[in-house]
Design an enzyme around this catalytic site. Structure first.
Site, PDB file in Angstrom:
ATOM      1  N   ASP A  63      28.784 -12.433 -57.715  1.00 28.07           N
ATOM      2  CA  ASP A  63      28.883 -13.350 -56.584  1.00 28.07           C
ATOM      3  C   ASP A  63      29.324 -12.624 -55.322  1.00 28.07           C
ATOM      4  O   ASP A  63      29.759 -11.463 -55.372  1.00 28.07           O
ATOM      5  CB  ASP A  63      29.894 -14.458 -56.898  1.00 28.07           C
ATOM      6  CG  ASP A  63      29.396 -15.427 -57.960  1.00 28.07           C
ATOM      7  OD1 ASP A  63      28.170 -15.530 -58.149  1.00 28.07           O
ATOM      8  OD2 ASP A  63      30.242 -16.084 -58.594  1.00 28.07           O
ATOM      9  N   TYR A 124      34.716  -6.676 -67.239  1.00 26.65           N
ATOM     10  CA  TYR A 124      35.242  -6.862 -65.896  1.00 26.65           C
ATOM     11  C   TYR A 124      36.735  -6.572 -65.875  1.00 26.65           C
ATOM     12  O   TYR A 124      37.419  -6.669 -66.897  1.00 26.65           O
ATOM     13  CB  TYR A 124      35.040  -8.306 -65.430  1.00 26.65           C
ATOM     14  CG  TYR A 124      33.644  -8.660 -64.993  1.00 26.65           C
ATOM     15  CD1 TYR A 124      33.287  -8.641 -63.654  1.00 26.65           C
ATOM     16  CD2 TYR A 124      32.674  -9.050 -65.919  1.00 26.65           C
ATOM     17  CE1 TYR A 124      32.000  -8.990 -63.243  1.00 26.65           C
ATOM     18  CE2 TYR A 124      31.389  -9.391 -65.523  1.00 26.65           C
ATOM     19  CZ  TYR A 124      31.063  -9.362 -64.182  1.00 26.65           C
ATOM     20  OH  TYR A 124      29.801  -9.699 -63.778  1.00 26.65           O
TER      21      TYR A 124
END
Length: 284
Positions: A63, A124
């Site tokens: 994003d 992540y």
């Protein structure tokens, strides 16, 4: 579903990283917004002197504002273009790309490789500090400031209740026709000597906003607003909880993408395209 490379083309794997601060995410968008995909595709077209834009497929779409250190993509190039340019392509891209995105490696991909569907996990890291003075100015674009003291042990206790294969609908932004079933392989937090808390989050795949929602729930546990059993209760309820905040994107970095051995790539590619359901779950 077949993923055969078109005759006369070669599939090229790209390993890359970027600072997401000034990007509107990975994927190309209408309206001229700046994206990572757009920058790399434009640079490839320029340095190979091609009229056509060769489209990238990425391991995980990030994003706006999210960073990547170990992103992976692939592109199918005409064999004659690859033969002419591959020796100097990396250096030429370095000269053409803006400084907030780098391609570190380019190589012909093994048979069956698909950057998205062949991946078996994505890892992540989310970084946050509870230092009462705030964030080091040199790290402000990569570390979230949380203005309550955080109990990392309580956060880790809560994280353990989220591991495994579940329907993460309570932690995802629902997308039509997409499953929210995921296998969360690792969720752990460590406070470094500099006081920064790094959350490591690894799963076979992630649905939209999943990592940032999980971190938002754990922060509520860490600062004492909720008990350690609360995130698992939210997960079991299966619906979005207004108390689960989607934390800001700048603390999140895609660190690494994992792939199986070359001989297993095609099988993984096929398996990952199948829509999953939990054992015993109905189809609708």
């Amino acid at each position: 579903m077949s993923d055969e490379v078109e005759a006369g083309f070669v599939r090229v794997r790209l390993d890359l990283s970027y600072d997401g601060s000034e990007f509107s995410g990975w994927a190309k968008q209408a309206g001229g917004r700046r994206t990572v995909q757009g920058e790399i595709e434009d640079a490839l077209r320029t340095v190979t002197r091609s009229r056509e834009t060769y489209e990238l497929t990425v391991a995980g779409r990030t994003d706006a504002g999210v960073h990547a250190r170990g992103q992976v993509a692939h592109v199918d190039l005409p064999r004659e273009v690859w033969a002419e340019h591959h020796v100097k392509l990396l250096k030429r891209l370095a000269g053409r790309l803006p400084r907030d995105v780098r391609v570190w490696a380019l190589r012909e991909a093994p048979s069956g490789f698909n950057a998205r569907f062949s991946a078996v996990w994505r890892r992540y890291a989310y970084r946050v500090t509870d230092n009462p003075g705030g964030v080091d100015p040199l790290l402000r674009g990569h570390v979230l400031w949380h203005d309550w003291p955080l109990d990392v042990d309580a956060m880790n206790e809560a994280a353990r209740g989220l591991l495994g294969e579940h329907d993460f609908a309570a932690y995802c932004k629902k997308r039509e026709g997409a499953t929210t079933i995921r296998t969360l392989q690792e969720l752990s937090l460590v406070r470094g000597g500099d006081g920064i808390i790094t959350a490591t989050v690894r799963a076979d795949a992630f649905c939209h906003n999943m990592v940032r929602s999980l971190i938002g729930a754990l922060l509520f546990v860490g600062d004492g607003h909720r008990g350690a059993d609360w995130p698992a209760k939210v997960l079991a309820a299966g619906v979005r909880d207004s108390a689960v905040h989607v934390v800001r994107p700048h603390g999140l970095t895609l660190e690494e993408v994992g792939y199986p051995a070359d001989e297993l790539l095609a099988a993984r590619n096929k398996e990952a395209r199948n829509k999953r359901s939990l054992p015993g779950a109905g189809c609708c």
